[in-house]
Design an enzyme around this catalytic site. Structure first.
Site, PDB file in Angstrom:
ATOM      1  N   HIS A 123     -43.879  32.203  76.619  1.00 23.82           N
ATOM      2  CA  HIS A 123     -44.321  33.544  77.019  1.00 23.82           C
ATOM      3  C   HIS A 123     -45.071  34.240  75.895  1.00 23.82           C
ATOM      4  O   HIS A 123     -45.114  35.466  75.829  1.00 23.82           O
ATOM      5  CB  HIS A 123     -43.110  34.409  77.439  1.00 23.82           C
ATOM      6  CG  HIS A 123     -42.495  33.960  78.738  1.00 23.82           C
ATOM      7  ND1 HIS A 123     -41.219  34.289  79.120  1.00 23.82           N
ATOM      8  CD2 HIS A 123     -42.980  33.159  79.729  1.00 23.82           C
ATOM      9  CE1 HIS A 123     -40.956  33.730  80.299  1.00 23.82           C
ATOM     10  NE2 HIS A 123     -41.999  33.044  80.696  1.00 23.82           N
ATOM     11  N   CYS A 134     -62.486  41.569  72.245  1.00 21.93           N
ATOM     12  CA  CYS A 134     -63.178  40.549  71.425  1.00 21.93           C
ATOM     13  C   CYS A 134     -62.270  39.380  71.057  1.00 21.93           C
ATOM     14  O   CYS A 134     -62.667  38.496  70.309  1.00 21.93           O
ATOM     15  CB  CYS A 134     -63.732  41.213  70.151  1.00 21.93           C
ATOM     16  SG  CYS A 134     -62.435  41.633  68.959  1.00 21.93           S
ATOM     17  N   CYS A 152     -58.644  48.077  68.224  1.00 25.45           N
ATOM     18  CA  CYS A 152     -58.946  46.829  67.511  1.00 25.45           C
ATOM     19  C   CYS A 152     -59.701  47.159  66.222  1.00 25.45           C
ATOM     20  O   CYS A 152     -60.622  47.986  66.223  1.00 25.45           O
ATOM     21  CB  CYS A 152     -59.822  45.948  68.423  1.00 25.45           C
ATOM     22  SG  CYS A 152     -60.519  44.512  67.595  1.00 25.45           S
ATOM     23  N   CYS A 155     -63.531  45.743  66.885  1.00 27.46           N
ATOM     24  CA  CYS A 155     -64.494  46.287  67.862  1.00 27.46           C
ATOM     25  C   CYS A 155     -64.010  47.598  68.484  1.00 27.46           C
ATOM     26  O   CYS A 155     -64.666  48.149  69.363  1.00 27.46           O
ATOM     27  CB  CYS A 155     -64.738  45.246  68.964  1.00 27.46           C
ATOM     28  SG  CYS A 155     -63.356  45.135  70.113  1.00 27.46           S
ATOM     29  N   THR A 193     -30.400  31.781  79.068  1.00 32.81           N
ATOM     30  CA  THR A 193     -31.379  32.260  80.036  1.00 32.81           C
ATOM     31  C   THR A 193     -30.721  32.443  81.398  1.00 32.81           C
ATOM     32  O   THR A 193     -29.840  31.684  81.792  1.00 32.81           O
ATOM     33  CB  THR A 193     -32.585  31.291  80.161  1.00 32.81           C
ATOM     34  OG1 THR A 193     -33.537  31.841  81.101  1.00 32.81           O
ATOM     35  CG2 THR A 193     -32.174  29.906  80.620  1.00 32.81           C
TER      36      THR A 193
HETATM   37  N1  APR Z   1     -25.367  33.721  74.051  1.00 30.26           N
HETATM   38  C1  APR Z   1     -25.919  33.026  75.085  1.00 30.26           C
HETATM   39  N2  APR Z   1     -26.361  33.609  76.233  1.00 30.26           N
HETATM   40  C2  APR Z   1     -26.221  34.952  76.328  1.00 30.26           C
HETATM   41  C3  APR Z   1     -25.651  35.746  75.296  1.00 30.26           C
HETATM   42  C4  APR Z   1     -25.217  35.073  74.116  1.00 30.26           C
HETATM   43  N3  APR Z   1     -24.664  35.742  73.087  1.00 30.26           N
HETATM   44  N4  APR Z   1     -25.660  37.053  75.714  1.00 30.26           N
HETATM   45  C5  APR Z   1     -26.215  37.064  76.949  1.00 30.26           C
HETATM   46  N5  APR Z   1     -26.550  35.809  77.327  1.00 30.26           N
HETATM   47  C6  APR Z   1     -27.181  35.342  78.566  1.00 30.26           C
HETATM   48  C7  APR Z   1     -26.946  36.210  79.777  1.00 30.26           C
HETATM   49  O1  APR Z   1     -25.727  35.811  80.423  1.00 30.26           O
HETATM   50  C8  APR Z   1     -28.167  35.860  80.634  1.00 30.26           C
HETATM   51  O2  APR Z   1     -27.912  34.711  81.425  1.00 30.26           O
HETATM   52  O3  APR Z   1     -28.581  35.384  78.345  1.00 30.26           O
HETATM   53  C9  APR Z   1     -29.242  35.517  79.608  1.00 30.26           C
HETATM   54  C10 APR Z   1     -30.299  36.601  79.457  1.00 30.26           C
HETATM   55  O4  APR Z   1     -31.019  36.640  80.662  1.00 30.26           O
HETATM   56  P1  APR Z   1     -32.363  37.519  80.738  1.00 30.26           P
HETATM   57  O5  APR Z   1     -32.140  38.835  80.104  1.00 30.26           O
HETATM   58  O6  APR Z   1     -32.847  37.418  82.163  1.00 30.26           O
HETATM   59  O7  APR Z   1     -33.384  36.744  79.776  1.00 30.26           O
HETATM   60  P2  APR Z   1     -34.292  35.497  80.117  1.00 30.26           P
HETATM   61  O8  APR Z   1     -33.600  34.538  81.014  1.00 30.26           O
HETATM   62  O9  APR Z   1     -34.805  34.998  78.821  1.00 30.26           O
HETATM   63  O10 APR Z   1     -35.519  36.182  80.919  1.00 30.26           O
HETATM   64  C11 APR Z   1     -36.625  35.353  81.219  1.00 30.26           C
HETATM   65  O11 APR Z   1     -37.821  37.295  82.013  1.00 30.26           O
HETATM   66  O12 APR Z   1     -38.453  39.485  81.757  1.00 30.26           O
HETATM   67  C12 APR Z   1     -38.862  38.181  81.586  1.00 30.26           C
HETATM   68  O13 APR Z   1     -40.462  37.458  80.030  1.00 30.26           O
HETATM   69  C13 APR Z   1     -39.137  37.900  80.138  1.00 30.26           C
HETATM   70  O14 APR Z   1     -38.802  35.832  78.935  1.00 30.26           O
HETATM   71  C14 APR Z   1     -38.167  36.770  79.795  1.00 30.26           C
HETATM   72  C15 APR Z   1     -37.882  36.164  81.156  1.00 30.26           C
HETATM   73 ZN    ZN Z   2     -61.713  43.681  69.428  1.00 31.65          ZN
END
Ligand code: APR
Ligand code: ZN
Length: 257
Positions: A123, A134, A152, A155, A193
């Site tokens: 991302h 630019c 910028c 530019c 995640t």
């Molecule tokens: N260790 C491991 N996992 C954890 C911890 C921790 N200490 N604390 C929270 N979490 C977990 C939560 O349970 C959740 O499942 O991290 C996850 C965070 O989820 P999101 O906030 O949705 O983050 P992410 O999955 O990276 O989001 C994906 O969404 O908004 C967009 O671009 C943004 O890259 C991001 C994408």
């Molecule tokens: Zn520029």
């Protein structure tokens, strides 16, 4: 940690040692211990800001100052944030020759600060800004955020954080590298995640369809746990990851300490 956790931890360590070809996919959860708020869940960034407003490319062009207000608020945290034990554990696994690519959805640059190589910024990154007119690129540290949006230097055009906004494409090179990594790995460590945002959320499924063992580290189940994950290490990344490295070292005393 309950007995069940210990068993799962041992299975994960055996898997990484057996395959020696593990990809890592990280999300915001791995950076929580570094003081960077996740996006969703309690205390998440999206509780305060609507992503569809502040990190949506169309709205950004209409009202760039709104995005910069949010960025200025989190920029201080991002620029001073330090990697935590989970980031360093991944670097250690790379040094042990067990982990290759680190695919991250995070835009905080902490994997690189922890010394990890082969980091795929799925991302983009807020450690850089790019000019939409630019295409000049500057480190975030060089930007004077007194005036929003900052102009910028070259530019005078519109500067945007070099992170992928909603409505923007994933950088093609990152997408291709992440897909190759997911198809070729024999195991994938999915850390912190929620598994809710595509196309990153499909990478564990792609790895699994090519026969990879999927290991997840998260204090709570994600959208991937029930459908894709083989080994669920329930816990915080900053606690679980150093234990996983210790478990691996116990199983391979001959490896350099
Ligand atoms: N260790 C491991 N996992 C954890 C911890 C921790 N200490 N604390 C929270 N979490 C977990 C939560 O349970 C959740 O499942 O991290 C996850 C965070 O989820 P999101 O906030 O949705 O983050 P992410 O999955 O990276 O989001 C994906 O969404 O908004 C967009 O671009 C943004 O890259 C991001 C994408
Ligand atoms: Zn520029």
């Amino acid at each position: 940690m309950s007995y069940h956790f210990k068993t799962e931890l041992g299975k994960a360590a055996d898997g990484l040692l057996k395959f020696k070809k593990t990809a890592v996919l990280t999300g915001a959860g791995i950076s929580v211990a570094s003081g960077i708020r996740p996006f969703r869940g309690k205390g998440g960034l999206w509780e305060k800001y609507d992503p569809e407003v502040v990190v949506n490319i169309n709205n950004f062009r209409r009202d760039p100052a709104a995005s910069w207000v949010m960025l200025r608020e989190i920029a201080g945290v991002i620029m001073t944030a330090k990697p935590n034990p989970a980031h360093y554990a991944i670097t250690e696994l790379q040094e042990l020759g067990l982990v290759q690519g680190v695919i991250t959805q995070n835009v905080d640059g902490l994997h690189q600060k922890a010394g990890s190589r082969e980091v795929i910024e799925f991302h983009g990154s807020t450690s850089r800004v790019v000019c939409l007119d630019c295409r000049a690129v500057y480190p975030l540290e060089e930007i004077n955020m007194e005036v929003l949006p900052p102009p910028c230097f070259d530019c005078g055009g519109l500067l945007k954080p070099d992170a992928v906004f909603f409505g923007e494409a994933i950088p093609p090179a990152a997408l291709m590298r992440a897909r190759v990594e997911s198809q070729q790995c024999k195991a994938m460590l999915v850390i912190g995640t929620s598994g809710m945002v595509e196309p990153a959320a499909s990478l564990p499924g792609l790895a699994k369809s090519h026969g990879a063992l999927i290991i997840e580290v998260n204090p709570e189940p994600s959208w991937l746990t029930a459908t894709t994950v083989d080994i669920f290490l329930q816990g915080k990344a900053e606690e679980v990851m150093p234990r996983l490295v210790a478990e691996i070292r116990d199983r391979s005393p001959e490896r350099p300490q």
